[in-house]
Design a protein around this motif. Structure first.
Motif, mmCIF file in Angstrom:
data_model
loop_
_atom_site.group_PDB
_atom_site.id
_atom_site.type_symbol
_atom_site.label_atom_id
_atom_site.label_comp_id
_atom_site.label_asym_id
_atom_site.label_seq_id
_atom_site.Cartn_x
_atom_site.Cartn_y
_atom_site.Cartn_z
ATOM 1 N N ALA A 51 30.267 50.026 41.070
ATOM 2 C CA ALA A 51 30.339 48.566 40.910
ATOM 3 C C ALA A 51 29.837 47.885 42.173
ATOM 4 N N SER A 52 29.321 46.660 42.012
ATOM 5 C CA SER A 52 28.846 45.937 43.190
ATOM 6 C C SER A 52 30.042 45.428 43.995
ATOM 7 N N GLU A 53 29.760 45.124 45.254
ATOM 8 C CA GLU A 53 30.792 44.728 46.231
ATOM 9 C C GLU A 53 31.692 43.597 45.748
ATOM 10 N N ASP A 54 31.118 42.663 44.990
ATOM 11 C CA ASP A 54 31.878 41.466 44.608
ATOM 12 C C ASP A 54 32.789 41.710 43.393
ATOM 13 N N LYS A 55 32.771 42.907 42.835
ATOM 14 C CA LYS A 55 33.566 43.168 41.625
ATOM 15 C C LYS A 55 34.918 43.777 41.956
ATOM 16 N N VAL A 57 38.407 45.647 39.709
ATOM 17 C CA VAL A 57 38.551 46.443 38.487
ATOM 18 C C VAL A 57 38.787 45.559 37.258
ATOM 19 N N SER A 58 39.410 44.397 37.451
ATOM 20 C CA SER A 58 39.624 43.522 36.287
ATOM 21 C C SER A 58 38.296 43.056 35.690
ATOM 22 N N ASP A 59 37.252 42.920 36.529
ATOM 23 C CA ASP A 59 35.951 42.504 35.992
ATOM 24 C C ASP A 59 35.415 43.552 35.005
ATOM 25 N N LEU A 60 35.604 44.814 35.362
ATOM 26 C CA LEU A 60 35.172 45.898 34.469
ATOM 27 C C LEU A 60 36.045 45.907 33.212
ATOM 28 N N ALA A 61 37.350 45.703 33.416
ATOM 29 C CA ALA A 61 38.304 45.755 32.300
ATOM 30 C C ALA A 61 38.063 44.605 31.316
ATOM 31 N N ILE A 62 37.708 43.452 31.847
ATOM 32 C CA ILE A 62 37.450 42.297 30.968
ATOM 33 C C ILE A 62 36.208 42.578 30.111
ATOM 34 N N GLU A 63 35.162 43.107 30.738
ATOM 35 C CA GLU A 63 33.960 43.462 29.959
ATOM 36 C C GLU A 63 34.312 44.465 28.864
ATOM 37 N N ILE A 82 48.826 43.049 26.481
ATOM 38 C CA ILE A 82 47.796 43.768 27.253
ATOM 39 C C ILE A 82 48.494 44.762 28.171
ATOM 40 N N ILE A 83 48.128 46.036 28.019
ATOM 41 C CA ILE A 83 48.605 47.052 28.968
ATOM 42 C C ILE A 83 47.380 47.567 29.707
ATOM 43 N N MET A 84 47.459 47.523 31.013
ATOM 44 C CA MET A 84 46.339 47.989 31.849
ATOM 45 C C MET A 84 46.808 49.201 32.649
ATOM 46 N N ALA A 85 46.138 50.311 32.458
ATOM 47 C CA ALA A 85 46.417 51.498 33.276
ATOM 48 C C ALA A 85 45.374 51.542 34.388
ATOM 49 N N THR A 86 45.847 51.614 35.620
ATOM 50 C CA THR A 86 44.911 51.704 36.755
ATOM 51 C C THR A 86 45.636 52.193 38.004
ATOM 52 N N SER A 87 44.873 52.830 38.879
ATOM 53 C CA SER A 87 45.381 53.173 40.215
ATOM 54 C C SER A 87 44.640 52.380 41.276
ATOM 55 N N THR A 88 43.706 51.544 40.846
ATOM 56 C CA THR A 88 42.931 50.742 41.800
ATOM 57 C C THR A 88 43.002 49.272 41.381
ATOM 58 N N PRO A 89 44.217 48.704 41.409
ATOM 59 C CA PRO A 89 44.386 47.325 40.946
ATOM 60 C C PRO A 89 43.608 46.325 41.807
ATOM 61 N N ASP A 90 43.311 45.165 41.218
ATOM 62 C CA ASP A 90 42.676 44.081 41.992
ATOM 63 C C ASP A 90 43.550 43.743 43.194
ATOM 64 N N THR A 91 44.831 43.575 42.903
ATOM 65 C CA THR A 91 45.835 43.218 43.905
ATOM 66 C C THR A 91 47.100 43.981 43.522
ATOM 67 N N ILE A 92 47.956 44.247 44.504
ATOM 68 C CA ILE A 92 49.201 44.951 44.139
ATOM 69 C C ILE A 92 50.044 44.028 43.268
ATOM 70 N N PHE A 93 50.108 42.757 43.602
ATOM 71 C CA PHE A 93 50.606 41.762 42.669
ATOM 72 C C PHE A 93 49.791 40.494 42.850
ATOM 73 N N LYS A 150 35.798 51.929 45.672
ATOM 74 C CA LYS A 150 36.277 51.078 46.779
ATOM 75 C C LYS A 150 37.438 51.719 47.559
ATOM 76 N N VAL A 151 37.981 52.830 47.060
ATOM 77 C CA VAL A 151 39.014 53.545 47.839
ATOM 78 C C VAL A 151 38.511 54.945 48.201
ATOM 79 N N THR A 152 37.195 55.109 48.104
ATOM 80 C CA THR A 152 36.578 56.396 48.433
ATOM 81 C C THR A 152 36.251 56.443 49.925
ATOM 82 N N ASN A 153 36.528 57.591 50.535
ATOM 83 C CA ASN A 153 36.149 57.792 51.932
ATOM 84 C C ASN A 153 34.732 58.389 51.947
#
Ligand code: COA
Length: 331
Positions: A51-55, A57-63, A82-93, A150-153
């Motif tokens: 994904a591009s820098e400005d995206k 995970v919710s942007d992908l999920a919405i699409e 709506i149930i969203m399963a993810t380990s890379t949330p946009d924000t923690i809350f 975005k959480v990859t080393n």
């Protein structure tokens, strides 16, 4: 086979979204000390989407949600959770599900996230069954989405070659014809959590200059340890779920294993005695997209017309936690 008098949930729509940008193994050769040959031989991955820098995970999920609703012939007003399963949330809350709800304009319904690593989509299906069959919900949008790049080393060749970005979704509602989810098995073992985790960013290690300097906000994994557990647990989960459904391995038409490594996929297929054509794999195109792997595979098979009435599918996943689960499903 599914008895008509037992209440079940079924999938009434599938869809997924991946970003356009492709990152090949050859691109990775320029970033870390690796080769296309090593990555293909050890993992089966040839390329992944990024994904591009400005995206987020919710942007992908919405699409993915728009595509899935369209495929199901539904409008946003037709879903009630709506149930969203993810380990890379946009924000923690707030939860990513709430960002998705905002994006879809679905403010009439509740929305929440579940966190169960790569197993999150199957955990979501099991949860949805309980909610629907108890009468709490009628039609659920279940999304599995991940923005792992975005959480990859990008300095760690052991992990950076494995992951990609994607979101997949399904619509779940009560079955009216005996088809649907026949059985499930789910488990977790928190004792092994630190074999695959993102150490910092939560309340254990909040963000500091030091945590950032030490790359603690990136995914860390002991790959070969995870590998051994994944092979064992995915095999077990599928066999237990099949037994609960009263089915034998010979009756399985498709195994949809979580796509983490082609060698794990093939080993799970062998455990079920299945010929390669019954074991679905698309890891060469997308890499490991965690919780999105199973809904993407469901959609690809569905769209290719592979699911006929009574086709038996075993979905099988393993992930951070550790968590693992299998679902047996009759189309
Ligand atoms: N390119 C080249 N060499 C690499 C490499 C890369 N990208 N990554 C690791 N290596 C090297 C290692 O440094 C090691 O070298 P050494 O023997 O000199 O120390 C060697 O390859 C073997 O490493 P190892 O980790 O034992 O390889 P492996 O066969 O276990 O494959 C994984 C590594 C990560 C591909 C594999 O363990 C795996 O897929 N694990 C599970 C991943 C997973 O399922 N994750 C999510 C769970 S849902």
């Amino acid at each position: 086979m599914g008895k008509k008098n037992r209440r079940r949930i079924k999938i009434t729509g599938t869809g997924f979204y991946v970003p356009d940008k492709v990152l090949t193994n050859f691109d990775l050769e320029k970033i870390v000390d690796t080769t296309d040959e090593w990555i293909v031989a050890r993992t089966g991955i040839k390329e992944r989407r990024i994904a591009s820098e400005d995206k987020a995970v919710s942007d992908l999920a919405i699409e993915a949600s728009w595509i899935t609703l369209k495929n199901a012939g539904l409008k946003v007003e037709d879903i009630d959770l709506i149930i969203m399963a993810t380990s890379t949330p946009d924000t923690i809350f707030p939860s990513t599900a709430c960002w998705v709800q905002k994006g879809l304009g679905a403010d009439h319904i509740p929305a929440f996230d579940i966190s169960a690593g790569c197993t999150g989509f199957l955990y979501g299906m099991i949860l949805a069954e309980g909610l629907i069959l108890s009468g709490i919900n009628k039609r659920i949008l279940l999304i599995g989405g991940e923005l792992l790049t975005k959480v990859t080393n990008w300095k760690d060749r052991n992990t950076c070659v494995l992951f990609g970005d994607a979101a997949g979704a399904v619509i779940l509602e009560e079955s009216d014809d005996g088809s649907g989810m026949l059985s499930y098995y789910w488990k977790a073992d928190g004792n092994l959590g630190n074999l695959l985790f993102q150490p910092a960013g939560g309340s254990r290690i909040p963000a500091t200059a030091q945590s950032v300097a030490q790359d603690l906000h990136c995914l860390q994994m002991k790959g070969n340890e995870v590998f051994k557990h994944a092979v064992k647990r995915m095999g077990e989960a599928a066999l237990v779920a099949l037994k609960k459904a009263g089915l034998t391995r010979e009756e399985v038409d498709y195994l949809i294993p979580h796509q983490a490594n082609i060698r794990i996929i093939e080993a799970t297929g062998r455990r079920l005695n299945l010929p390669p054509e019954k074991v679905y794999s698309n890891i060469h195109k997308y890499g490991n997209v965690s919780v999105a792997t199973i809904p993407i595979a469901l959609h690809e098979l569905n769209e290719a017309g592979k699911f006929k009435k009574d086709t038996i599918i075993v979905m099988d996943a393993f992930g951070a936690g550790f968590t693992w689960a299998a679902v047996v499903y009759q189309w």
